[in-house]
Design an enzyme around this catalytic site. Structure first.
Site, PDB file in Angstrom:
ATOM      1  N   ILE A 452     102.736 -12.818-107.218  1.00 35.38           N
ATOM      2  CA  ILE A 452     103.237 -11.514-106.767  1.00 35.38           C
ATOM      3  C   ILE A 452     104.527 -11.677-105.949  1.00 35.38           C
ATOM      4  CG2 ILE A 452     101.784 -11.564-104.712  1.00 35.38           C
ATOM      5  CD1 ILE A 452     101.363  -8.629-104.869  1.00 35.38           C
ATOM      6  N   LYS A 615     106.085 -22.839 -95.595  1.00 33.60           N
ATOM      7  CA  LYS A 615     107.318 -22.088 -95.848  1.00 33.60           C
ATOM      8  C   LYS A 615     107.032 -20.738 -96.528  1.00 33.60           C
ATOM      9  CE  LYS A 615     111.865 -22.790 -98.013  1.00 33.60           C
ATOM     10  NZ  LYS A 615     112.772 -23.063 -96.892  1.00 33.60           N
ATOM     11  N   GLU A 687      97.331  -9.962 -95.762  1.00 30.81           N
ATOM     12  CA  GLU A 687      97.048  -8.674 -95.125  1.00 30.81           C
ATOM     13  C   GLU A 687      97.134  -8.758 -93.590  1.00 30.81           C
ATOM     14  OE1 GLU A 687      95.703  -6.598 -97.927  1.00 30.81           O
ATOM     15  OE2 GLU A 687      95.434  -8.354 -99.184  1.00 30.81           O
TER      16      GLU A 687
HETATM   17 MO1  MOS Z   1      96.677  -6.141-101.644  1.00 34.17          MO
HETATM   18  S1  MOS Z   1      96.672  -4.208-100.918  1.00 34.17           S
HETATM   19  O1  MOS Z   1      95.026  -6.427-101.922  1.00 34.17           O
HETATM   20  O2  MOS Z   1      97.677  -6.128-102.968  1.00 34.17           O
END
Ligand code: MOS
Length: 722
Positions: A452, A615, A687
């Site tokens: 991601i 990093k 998170e």
């Molecule tokens: Mo996160 S809100 O579990 O992409």
């Protein structure tokens, strides 16, 4: 880089060069000959019905291939894993502004945009409800422990306040996009901006009415998502449908404006927090009751109590949550869903309570640190929250804080200090990871997960490099394809923890297989030895006094490669309470004469188990802290009250921090491996980078100004007006 001692180090992203040279292919970068472009037609009412759609003009425009409406499209089905309950264009009912009513497809993006604008839609509008949440909507019966109401009533010191957070829109740099290619024989190949290629494959196959093996989802690179790309949105299935019907590849890129309308957001919340404590600062009761706004046909909202259950040692607890419905698009997960707005309320309330008690806010937290998880009496797998507080306090210079608000100056600027804590559950899902050894001395690791932007490519390479003793530049990482062995979705701060056991198992399987080949190979120097006396070390098979590089063994076997198939099951506790923890500290400055509020410094002390890559880990926290500055001071999506349209639906009007708004940020990782989560002791940190930042800033604003603002974002008007 020839060392293979890489786990836990600061390793540059292996995909960095691809990103900075523009070689990295994001979903909308996949282009195909004859590809068509789709642009959706959004509803311009937020409640009511479509009475007619006239597509004649739109269809007559040059380059237009088709205008799809519910009348002429191929059927799409309802499915789990897509945040809208209804299938795209299912019927004529409209329940939010921007809901799709048609899809224009043309030879160019310009022609499709013109066609979408030329579709003439008439509506039967009904009255719109996008009201702010109100106190009457807060529930007061929930779950918990002890007797919270009585304990609260009987407490010597009480606090009862309401906190609000606004609708927030994710706004990743990369817009949601789908490129769909259909082949009657093999089915769909979908280049999708998704945080979960496996989940997207499932959701799309169900919506398209196809079996799962006929949908392949590919996400090689993702320009983040923050939760908004966990599930699929209506444009994805529509794009696939158009590709099939028209027999050409079709691309849809959701516009920035639409990002505010139809691909999710964080719900607005209203939260009542009641805290009761003894006069010496021991918590007696905590009641956390909240409502969040959802779409008309959705149950999604903010589970604000996520962190509340286990964070403090309070014997009497109530957590109650509900969703209320408005004419808005479906909300979805956004970084630290539930916990982030939840700890905004509870950590602000803890600060207010500490002040009522005459206690230092850190001392108040220390007094209420639980020995075991109070929600289930399980031991914590590894909890070092007090160390986060101690280290953060030292690094921010907490001793300089003056508890009396508005007293600390730097010239004309009033200075305030604040702290906010946070937690996020830790665990890991099941995963499958293949580790291949090749006859050229390289290795390839394959898993159906995706990066991601957090560094998943690099984490895989580090682990495999170290465990196989092969330099990192000889490791290839293949992810982002639903055809690969099933891996985790990029959500819930769980990818790293999840892939570790399966990757280690894949390495082990590959080595076991290699060793068996080492004796079987014709002319093997090891043939007289027993399998179990052979060792694999640093890329070599060693037995007795002889060592052979693994590539030579493969060559001797006339094999191009061997593959170790790694598997691991999930672990969500197993008798332990598993969480990551953080204490964020903020220093703010308020200059009344020019009404300037700045976040000057943030220190984040993170208890995230072992950090595999310092990093990329630090990178995640820096981004999260800046997101927290946005949450505290800037962000909020506004719906026009009569029409229900998000009206600040662009980067100019939806404020996010700029570079000039970014504080100096000091990230400190505690180093306590949590071996209950996985062999390497890694937990998630995505998170918790955000959870606690906004209350730390709000508490600092109070300390600087004496104004307690209980509704985000904190605006300068809140500080100027009486
Ligand atoms: Mo996160 S809100 O579990 O992409």
């Amino acid at each position: 880089m020839n060392t293979t001692d890489l786990i836990g180090k600061s390793i540059p992203r292996i995909d960095g060069p691809l990103k900075v040279t523009g070689e990295a292919k994001y979903s909308s970068d996949f282009q195909f000959p004859g590809m068509l472009f789709a642009v959706s037609v959004p509803a311009t009412i937020a409640n009511g019905e479509v009475s007619s759609i006239d597509t004649k003009l739109a269809k007559s425009l040059p380059g237009v291939r088709e205008i799809f409406t519910s009348e002429n499209m191929d059927k799409l089905y309802r499915s789990d894993g897509n945040h809208e309950a209804r299938a795209p264009l299912e019927d004529q009912q409209i329940s939010y502004w921007g809901q799709y009513v048609a899809l224009a497809v043309a030879d160019s993006i310009e022609a499709a945009t013109a066609a979408a604008h030329a579709v003439q839609v008439t509506y039967k509008p009904s009255s719109v409800d996008v009201r702010n949440l109100n106190k009457a909507e807060i529930p007061n019966t929930g779950n918990g422990r002890g007797d919270p109401s009585t304990a609260f009533e009987n407490s010597a010191v009480k606090l009862d306040e309401i906190y609000r957070t606004p609708t927030e829109t994710h706004n990743p740099m990369e817009l949601h996009a789908t490129v769909a290619v259909y082949d009657a024989g093999t089915g769909y190949t979908v280049y999708e901006t998704t945080q979960g290629v496996g989940g997207a494959r499932g959701a799309l196959s169900r919506q398209l009415g196809e079996s799962g093996d006929r949908v392949r989802v590919i996400t090689r690179f993702l320009g983040s998502g923050f939760g908004g790309k966990i599930n699929t949105w209506p444009h994805a299935a529509l794009t696939c449908m158009a590709a099939k019907v028209l027999g050409k590849p079709v691309q849809t890129v959701v516009t920035r404006k639409q990002e505010f309308e139809c691909v999710g957001h964080r719900s607005a919340t209203i939260q009542r927090v009641r805290i009761g404590a003894s006069s010496d600062g021991k918590l007696q009761a905590l009641l956390h009751d909240y409502a969040s706004a959802s779409a008309m046909d959705s149950g999604n909202g903010e589970n604000c109590g996520e962190a509340t259950w286990s964070f403090y040692g309070v014997p009497n607890l109530q957590v109650s949550g509900s969703v209320v419905h408005r004419n808005i698009g479906s909300p979805t997960a956004m970084r630290g869903p539930g916990a982030v707005p939840g700890v905004y309320a509870t950590e602000s309330a803890m600060d207010e309570m500490a002040i009522k008690l005459g206690l230092d806010p850190i001392q108040f937290r220390i007094l209420n640190e639980p020995a075991v998880d109070p929600s289930n009496n399980q031991p914590f797998s590894s909890r070092h929250y007090l160390e986060c507080l101690a280290i953060g306090a030292e690094k921010i210079g907490w001793h300089k804080r003056n508890p009396k608000p508005g007293t600390l100056h730097d010239g004309e600027e009033l200075i305030g200090y604040g702290v906010g804590g946070g937690s996020w559950f830790a665990g890991r899902g099941g995963a499958n990871v293949n580790v291949e050894l090749h006859d050229d001395g390289t290795a390839n690791v394959l898993c159906g997960t995706q990066d991601i932007g957090t560094g998943t490519y690099t984490i895989f390479a580090q682990i495999v490099s170290e465990k196989l003793g092969i330099p990192i530049h000889k490791i290839r990482v293949t992810i982002g394809d639903s055809n690969l062995p099933g891996g985790p979705m990029s959500g819930g701060s769980m990818v790293t923890a999840t892939i570790i056991p399966a990757t280690l198992d894949g390495v082990k399987q590959a080595i076991t297989m290699l060793l068996s080949k080492a004796t079987a190979m014709q002319g093997s120097p090891f043939s007289s030895e027993f399998n179990d006396s052979l060792k694999y070390e640093n890329g070599m098979v060693t037995g007795g006094k002889k060592s052979i590089p693994f590539a030579e063994i493969l060559k001797g076997m006339k094999m191009k490669s061997i593959v170790g198939e790694g598997h691991s099951g999930g672990n969500f506790g197993g008798g332990y309470s598993m969480h990551s923890y953080v204490a964020h500290f903020a220093v703010v400055g308020w200059t009344p004469s020019i009404a300037r509020l700045r976040v000057k410094r943030v220190v984040s002390a993170i208890d995230g188990g072992r950090i595999i890559n310092v990093k990329t880990g630090r990178n995640q926290i820096l981004g999260a802290v800046i997101m927290g500055v946005g949450m505290a001071l800037f962000e909020g999506t506004h719906y026009e009250k009569n029409y229900g349209a998000p009206i600040n639906s662009n980067y100019a009007d939806y404020l996010v921090p700029t570079h000039a708004d970014a504080p100096k940020i000091d990230v400190h990782f505690l180093d306590h491996p949590d071996i209950h989560v996985n062999e390497l002791g890694a937990r998630g940190i995505g998170e918790i980078g955000l959870a606690g930042v906004a209350p730390a800033i709000g508490n600092a604003v109070y300390n600087a100004t004496g104004k307690r603002v209980r509704s985000l974002p904190i605006r300068i008007e809140d500080l100027i007006l009486p």
